[in-house]
Write a protein that holds these residues in place. Structure first.
Motif, PDB file in Angstrom:
ATOM      1  N   ASN A  49       0.935  -1.190  -0.056  1.00 38.59           N
ATOM      2  CA  ASN A  49      -0.152   0.150  -0.080  1.00 38.59           C
ATOM      3  C   ASN A  49       0.891   1.223  -0.092  1.00 38.59           C
ATOM      4  N   LEU A  50       1.115   1.905  -1.111  1.00 35.40           N
ATOM      5  CA  LEU A  50       2.130   2.761  -1.214  1.00 35.40           C
ATOM      6  C   LEU A  50       1.637   4.133  -0.522  1.00 35.40           C
ATOM      7  N   GLU A  51       0.422   4.231  -0.566  1.00 35.51           N
ATOM      8  CA  GLU A  51      -0.006   5.635   0.105  1.00 35.51           C
ATOM      9  C   GLU A  51       0.293   5.492   1.671  1.00 35.51           C
ATOM     10  N   HIS A  52       0.081   4.484   2.286  1.00 32.46           N
ATOM     11  CA  HIS A  52       0.480   4.333   3.756  1.00 32.46           C
ATOM     12  C   HIS A  52       2.149   4.152   3.652  1.00 32.46           C
ATOM     13  N   SER A  53       2.851   3.791   2.872  1.00 34.08           N
ATOM     14  CA  SER A  53       4.355   3.672   2.845  1.00 34.08           C
ATOM     15  C   SER A  53       4.819   4.859   2.671  1.00 34.08           C
ATOM     16  N   ASP A  54       4.315   5.918   1.775  1.00 39.78           N
ATOM     17  CA  ASP A  54       4.872   6.938   1.719  1.00 39.78           C
ATOM     18  C   ASP A  54       4.536   8.187   2.851  1.00 39.78           C
ATOM     19  N   ARG A  55       3.286   7.402   3.420  1.00 43.56           N
ATOM     20  CA  ARG A  55       3.101   8.451   4.642  1.00 43.56           C
ATOM     21  C   ARG A  55       4.268   8.204   5.850  1.00 43.56           C
ATOM     22  N   VAL A  56       4.601   6.930   5.915  1.00 41.68           N
ATOM     23  CA  VAL A  56       5.279   6.084   6.857  1.00 41.68           C
ATOM     24  C   VAL A  56       6.669   7.043   6.616  1.00 41.68           C
ATOM     25  N   ALA A  57       7.024   6.991   5.352  1.00 45.85           N
ATOM     26  CA  ALA A  57       8.637   7.679   4.947  1.00 45.85           C
ATOM     27  C   ALA A  57       8.535   8.786   5.391  1.00 45.85           C
ATOM     28  N   GLU A  58       7.539   9.702   5.068  1.00 47.13           N
ATOM     29  CA  GLU A  58       7.592  11.157   5.241  1.00 47.13           C
ATOM     30  C   GLU A  58       7.623  11.454   6.785  1.00 47.13           C
ATOM     31  N   PHE A  59       7.065  10.653   7.523  1.00 45.91           N
ATOM     32  CA  PHE A  59       7.209  11.020   8.922  1.00 45.91           C
ATOM     33  C   PHE A  59       8.496  10.451   9.522  1.00 45.91           C
ATOM     34  N   ALA A  60       8.910   8.962   8.926  1.00 43.63           N
ATOM     35  CA  ALA A  60      10.196   8.867   9.475  1.00 43.63           C
ATOM     36  C   ALA A  60      11.372   9.761   9.020  1.00 43.63           C
ATOM     37  N   LEU A  61      11.157  10.474   7.891  1.00 44.82           N
ATOM     38  CA  LEU A  61      12.454  11.592   7.494  1.00 44.82           C
ATOM     39  C   LEU A  61      12.164  12.786   8.330  1.00 44.82           C
ATOM     40  N   SER A  62      10.811  12.991   8.590  1.00 41.94           N
ATOM     41  CA  SER A  62      10.649  14.253   9.211  1.00 41.94           C
ATOM     42  C   SER A  62      11.249  13.976  10.620  1.00 41.94           C
TER      43      SER A  62
END
Length: 550
Positions: free
Chosen positions: A361-374
């Protein structure tokens, strides 16, 4: 485009900053160890080779019973690497980039050998996959030959593997690696000297059978009407070109770059070589030391590849893996303004390809990645001191952390480790892939422990520290999208070192959402983060404001 200027001078796109730098690249091959030392002159812009070193060590001469690298061979390799280091230091090289290929990749004690190199010499060697080796060979050839926007096929016959690539000026379309090489086939298939008719016939058939799949991949990616030329690199092909040139010209040419060897002449050489003993082959003008032992198997591989590809000649290029390692390092360190779109995004494209393969689920993974990098950015130089390279590894782990669901929901974090570890992630070394897989593995459940085999597989203490710290950031990021609906808009981090309190302020995406499940999940997962960084995590839900979404 990386185009040829002269034999040892390569034109490079405009660099992002101007600085002369000297670096060295070492290739730990199955047959030989090679090093090039280059000077990067950003004002031209170009890089020039200022030194070359080679030593035939035969890492591929492994223990027949166990497949392990032999102790005496490892000793020779370490001694050679020590000499290479001395040469690099003589030229004031600021860094040495070293890669190991099939012999070390396949040996059960390969990682132990690399750890010994690190301990004895302080030299870090990256283990690269067959496809990654093919990609860097492509970069090396692209740096030394003008493609004129036309597709080219590239073949590199090493000691343990043969890489076959289809690419143009912009990107490689096909990257393949096959477990046949001059040293491997000589050791496994040739017991007679000169070779018997029966062994020769089997050698030809075996080489052809092993190459068929790679050739089919290349041909499948050709567009209608394309007829690419074949470019050959590395020791076997350079030797065949050299002995052919010596016989035709009567002297050794100053460069083999661009030399053409016809399939007809290659077949003549194969027929001649098969009738000679090893001692007789050593007497051929231009035959390098120790190459005579393995040249027949290498020549047969090339003959069968050319026959399957339907080409009548091959053009020699003196650039290959080592130069590709240099170009890849320059791209990674911002020394080239990357006009090759594919190269600038090779890692991202490779990760997203795996995400698609495992139906993430790329929408979820993208959000997770954005939070992790933030969180990574906001805690950099406060809780941790990692840089851009580690940030990229965290991104990849965040995108792929849930891929284990493709196998089973139960223990999916462990399945994620296995799938990532065995994926072809181009642009990453084997060590980096191991780190990515471990970060993803520890996004849930227990923290990293030395008793875990996957954690022990990490090459250095620093790698284990990267995993231990970055996996805690990924845990928090996953909790922030617990319902996978984008309930959290953004996060703000505040660290108070005197009170060792770490505030995580979360901002909701909708005014009527209390984010109860996300808050619960953060509270449930925070203990590992707190233990790793010795802080007390305090999470607060901030009031919804329109400005957040505007």
């Amino acid at each position: 485009m990386l185009s040829l200027v002269s034999t040892n001078h390569v034109s490079i796109p405009t660099p992002t900053f101007k600085q002369n730098r000297i670096i060295a690249a070492i290739d730990l091959g199955t047959n030989s160890l090679h090093m090039v030392v280059v000077k990067i002159d950003a004002t031209l812009p170009a890089f020039s080779i200022i030194a070359r070193e080679k030593e035939t060590v035969r890492l591929g001469d492994r223990d027949l019973a166990t497949g392990n690298l032999k102790p005496e061979v490892m000793d020779r390799a370490i001694a050679a690497l020590g000499r290479f280091q001395t040469v690099a230091e003589t030229f004031n090289a600021e860094t040495i980039v070293a890669v190991a290929t099939s012999a070390v990749r396949e040996a059960p004690n390969g990682k132990d050998f690399l750890h010994r190199v690190l301990v004895d010499l302080g030299l870090s060697v990256d283990l690269i996959s067959g496809q990654e080796e093919a990609r860097r060979i492509y970069l090396g050839v692209l740096s030394g030959m003008e493609f004129h926007n036309q597709p080219h096929m590239i073949i590199d016959i090493g000691g343990g593997s043969t890489e076959l690539v289809l690419g143009d000026s912009n990107e490689p379309r096909t990257l393949t690696s096959t477990k046949i090489g001059a040293v491997r086939l000589t050791g496994e298939l040739i017991t007679t000297d000169p070779i018997s008719n029966a062994e020769f016939q089997y050698l030809q058939a075996y080489a052809r059978g092993m190459l068929e799949r790679s050739v089919e991949e290349v041909i499948a990616n050709l567009k209608f009407g394309e007829s690419p030329r074949l470019v050959g690199t590395s020791g076997t092909i350079e030797t065949l070109a050299l002995i052919d040139a010596r016989e035709k010209l009567g002297y050794e040419p100053s460069t083999l770059n661009g030399y053409q060897l016809s399939l007809k002449d290659l077949r003549d050489w194969v027929n001649r070589l098969r009738k000679l003993s090893n001692v007789e082959r050593t007497a051929i003008p231009g035959m390098p030391d120790k190459r005579s032992e393995v040249i027949l198997a290498g020549a047969v591989i090339l003959q069968e590849a050319m026959t399957l590809l339907g080409v009548e000649s091959i053009t020699t290029c003196e650039r290959s893996l080592r130069e590709g390692v240099i170009v890849d390092w320059m791209l990674a360190h911002g020394l080239i303004e990357d006009k090759l779109r594919f190269q600038s995004s090779i890692r991202q494209r490779s990760v997203l390809k795996q995400a698609n393969k495992y139906q993430i689920n790329l929408e979820h993974s993208d959000r997770v990645a954005e939070f992790a990098l933030s969180i990574f950015d906001q805690t950099q130089n406060k809780l941790h001191f990692w840089g851009e390279e580690e940030r990229q590894l965290l991104w990849a782990a965040a995108i792929l952390h849930n891929c284990g669901h493709h196998v089973s929901h139960s223990s999916h974090h462990k399945h994620s480790y296995y799938l990532i570890r065995n994926s072809e992630l181009l642009g990453y070394t084997e060590s980096e892939i191991e780190i990515i897989a471990n970060i993803a593995r520890y996004h849930r459940k227990s923290a990293p422990k030395k008793k875990h085999e996957n954690f022990r597989n990490l090459l250095t203490k620093q790698h284990r520290q990267i995993v231990s710290q970055l996996s805690t950031l990924l845990r928090l990021a996953v909790a922030l999208d617990r319902r996978q609906i984008g309930a959290i808009e953004k996060v703000q981090c505040e660290y108070h070192p005197h009170t060792i309190k770490f505030y995580l302020r979360i901002f909701p995406s909708h005014p009527d959402d209390d984010c109860a499940l996300e808050l619960w999940s953060l509270d449930y997962k925070k203990s590992v983060f707190e233990a790793e960084f010795n802080v007390h995590l305090i999470t607060t839900l901030e009031p919804y404001t329109m400005s957040i979404n505007s």
